[in-house]
Write a protein that holds these residues in place. Structure first.
Motif, mmCIF file in Angstrom:
data_model
loop_
_atom_site.group_PDB
_atom_site.id
_atom_site.type_symbol
_atom_site.label_atom_id
_atom_site.label_comp_id
_atom_site.label_asym_id
_atom_site.label_seq_id
_atom_site.Cartn_x
_atom_site.Cartn_y
_atom_site.Cartn_z
ATOM 1 N N UNK A 8 -5.540 -0.076 -8.447
ATOM 2 C CA UNK A 8 -6.564 0.950 -8.659
ATOM 3 C C UNK A 8 -6.161 1.857 -9.807
ATOM 4 N N UNK A 9 -7.120 2.270 -10.608
ATOM 5 C CA UNK A 9 -6.829 2.958 -11.866
ATOM 6 C C UNK A 9 -6.274 4.351 -11.666
ATOM 7 N N UNK A 10 -6.757 5.077 -10.658
ATOM 8 C CA UNK A 10 -6.280 6.436 -10.422
ATOM 9 C C UNK A 10 -5.099 6.396 -9.480
ATOM 10 N N UNK A 11 -3.978 6.944 -9.954
ATOM 11 C CA UNK A 11 -2.770 6.939 -9.117
ATOM 12 C C UNK A 11 -1.926 8.157 -9.438
ATOM 13 N N UNK A 12 -1.341 8.753 -8.396
ATOM 14 C CA UNK A 12 -0.455 9.906 -8.594
ATOM 15 C C UNK A 12 0.890 9.435 -9.150
ATOM 16 N N UNK A 13 1.678 10.375 -9.642
ATOM 17 C CA UNK A 13 2.992 10.038 -10.176
ATOM 18 C C UNK A 13 3.925 9.599 -9.058
ATOM 19 N N UNK B 51 -9.442 -5.483 -5.422
ATOM 20 C CA UNK B 51 -10.534 -4.522 -5.592
ATOM 21 C C UNK B 51 -11.803 -4.985 -4.886
ATOM 22 N N UNK B 52 -12.163 -6.234 -5.078
ATOM 23 C CA UNK B 52 -13.401 -6.737 -4.481
ATOM 24 C C UNK B 52 -13.337 -6.774 -2.961
ATOM 25 N N UNK B 53 -12.131 -6.947 -2.432
ATOM 26 C CA UNK B 53 -11.967 -6.904 -0.980
ATOM 27 C C UNK B 53 -11.761 -5.491 -0.455
ATOM 28 N N UNK C 21 0.839 -1.192 0.000
ATOM 29 C CA UNK C 21 0.000 0.000 0.000
ATOM 30 C C UNK C 21 0.878 1.247 0.000
ATOM 31 N N UNK C 22 0.619 2.143 -0.946
ATOM 32 C CA UNK C 22 1.275 3.435 -1.010
ATOM 33 C C UNK C 22 0.252 4.485 -0.583
ATOM 34 N N UNK C 23 0.436 5.022 0.611
ATOM 35 C CA UNK C 23 -0.544 5.942 1.183
ATOM 36 C C UNK C 23 -0.644 7.231 0.381
ATOM 37 N N UNK C 24 0.498 7.746 -0.078
ATOM 38 C CA UNK C 24 0.473 9.009 -0.829
ATOM 39 C C UNK C 24 -0.295 8.866 -2.137
ATOM 40 N N UNK C 25 -0.123 7.739 -2.791
ATOM 41 C CA UNK C 25 -0.772 7.522 -4.082
ATOM 42 C C UNK C 25 -2.125 6.829 -3.955
ATOM 43 N N UNK C 26 -2.458 6.369 -2.729
ATOM 44 C CA UNK C 26 -3.700 5.613 -2.508
ATOM 45 C C UNK C 26 -3.761 4.423 -3.462
ATOM 46 N N UNK C 27 -2.676 3.656 -3.465
ATOM 47 C CA UNK C 27 -2.521 2.587 -4.443
ATOM 48 C C UNK C 27 -1.944 1.331 -3.785
ATOM 49 N N UNK C 28 -2.401 0.171 -4.222
ATOM 50 C CA UNK C 28 -1.779 -1.101 -3.887
ATOM 51 C C UNK C 28 -0.977 -1.559 -5.098
#
Length: 312
Positions: free
Chosen positions: A304-309, A87-89, A41-48
Motif C-alpha cells: 500500500x502506498x501510504x505507510x508510516x516511518x 491490493x485486489x484481495x 501485516x504491520x498493524x502500526x503502519x497499516x502495511x503488508x
C-alpha cells in the motif's frame, strides 16, 4: 478474509474460476515449479510487506530454466502481479503467495519439451506453518532427492512427494518434523526447511552440494548471523551424530520462518529449550519482515502506498 481474486495466464480473475484441467500434464506428472512468498501485516503502519520478493522470483526463473518452462514475465512484472493481487484481495493480514508455472497440455506422455506452459498466482491468509516455539524432530528413513534424480535446487512440484513421505512418517512416529539425510548419510534439510546447527561458537549448515534447496530464508540467516550477531557461518557436510551434540538447532524457510528444534530422535538439543542464538535470530527476523528495521527495508516490498516511518 479469504482470497477473492487470483492471477492466471495474464488475467486477474475470481478465485472460483481458477481451475486447471484434470488432464493437464502438470497435474498428471508434477511438471511444474512454484515459489512460496510471505507477506507480513504491520498493524502500526497499516502495511503488508512482501519479503524478499525479487529473490523469490529470480529463483522461480531459475527453476523454470531447469524444467524447460517458458515464463513470459520478467521479474519486475512478477513483482507487480504480487503487489496488485494483495491490493485486489484487500488483504490486511499475513499472507502466503504461491506462484506456479506448469505444463498445461492435456496429453499422455512424459517429457518436458514441446509443451505449452501456463502460470498462476494465488494470495491466501496464512499463519505459522510449523510450531515456532520448539520442534521435536526425527531423522527420516526417507533420503533426500539427489540432483541427478530430481534437482533439489529447483522447487519442482512433483519433487515434494519426497518431502511428504518424510513429513508423514515423522508425524505418525510422534514427531513434529523430519530431518532428512542425503544418499551419503549426511544431513540435508528438513522435510521442507533448511537446517542450521550452532556448535563450538559458530553456525554450520549443509553446503549446496548436500542436495538442499538454496533457501532465501537460509541466505537471510547467514547474513544476519554474520552482520548482526558477529557469528561465523560455515557451509559443510554434517554427520547425523552432530545433531545429538549441537548446542542449538533450528529449521528455517519461508513457510517455517525460524523454528528452533528442542529434540532430535528423543535426544534433547542443548538444555531442551530454545537457545539464545535461535531466539535472537527469530526476534530480529520478525522485526525485519514486518518492516520495523530500517536497515533491511530493501528486503521488504510494501503493498500500500501510504505507510508510516519504520520504528527502528
Amino acid at each position: 478474509m479469504d482470497a477473492k481474486i487470483l492471477y492466471m495466464n495474464g488475467e486477474y480473475i475470481p478465485a472460483e474460476r481458477g481451475f486447471i484441467s484434470v488432464r493437464s500434464h502438470g497435474f498428471a506428472y508434477g511438471t511444474g515449479v512454484f515459489e512460496g512468498i510471505r507477506g507480513y501485516w504491520n498493524e502500526e503502519q497499516k502495511q503488508v510487506y512482501l519479503f524478499r520478493l525479487r529473490e523469490h522470483y529470480e529463483r522461480l526463473h531459475r527453476s523454470c530454466k531447469i524444467m524447460r518452462i517458458n515464463l513470459p514475465y520478467t521479474v519486475e512484472q512478477l513483482i507487480e502481479h504480487s503487489v496488485e493481487l494483495v491490493k485486489r484481495n484487500e488483504q490486511q493480514q499475513d499472507v502466503y503467495q504461491r506462484p506456479v508455472a506448469y505444463k498445461s497440455d492435456e496429453i499422455i506422455g512424459v517429457r518436458l519439451h514441446g509443451l505449452h506452459d501456463d502460470y498462476l498466482l494465488t494470495s491466501e491468509p496464512m499463519g505459522n506453518y510449523v510450531e515456532i516455539g520448539g520442534l521435536r524432530c526425527g531423522v527420516s528413513s526417507w533420503r533426500r532427492i539427489d540432483d541427478n534424480a530430481i534437482p533439489a535446487r529447483a522447487k519442482i512440484c512433483g519433487s515434494y512427494v519426497n518431502a511428504a513421505f518424510a513429513k508423514t512418517e515423522a508425524i505418525q512416529n510422534g514427531f513434529d518434523e523430519a530431518i532428512m539425510l542425503n544418499h551419503e548419510g549426511h544431513v540435508s534439510e528438513g522435510s521442507a526447511e533448511n537446517i542450521f546447527l550452532f556448535q563450538n561458537g559458530e553456525l554450520i549448515t549443509p553446503a549446496p552440494s548436500e542436495n538442499i534447496l538454496l533457501g532465501i530464508t537460509r541466505d537471510t540467516i547467514i547474513q544476519l548471523a554474520q552482520k548482526e550477531l558477529g557469528i561465523n557461518v560455515r557451509e559443510r557436510q554434517i554427520d547425523r551424530t552432530e545433531l545429538y551434540t549441537a548446542d542449538e538447532i533450528f529449521l528455517c524457510g519461508t513457510g517455517a520462518q525460524i523454528a528452533p528444534v528442542i529434540e532430535v530422535d528423543h535426544n534433547p538439543v542443548g538444555n531442551g529449550t530454545t537457545g539464545p542464538i535461535g531466539q535472537k535470530l527469530q526476534d530480529l527476523y520478525f522485526d525485519i519482515v514486518r518492516g520495523r528495521n530500517s536497515k533491511y527495508l530493501d528486503w521488504c516490498t510494501p503493498v500500500y502506498s501510504e505507510v508510516a516511518s519504520p520504528t527502528k
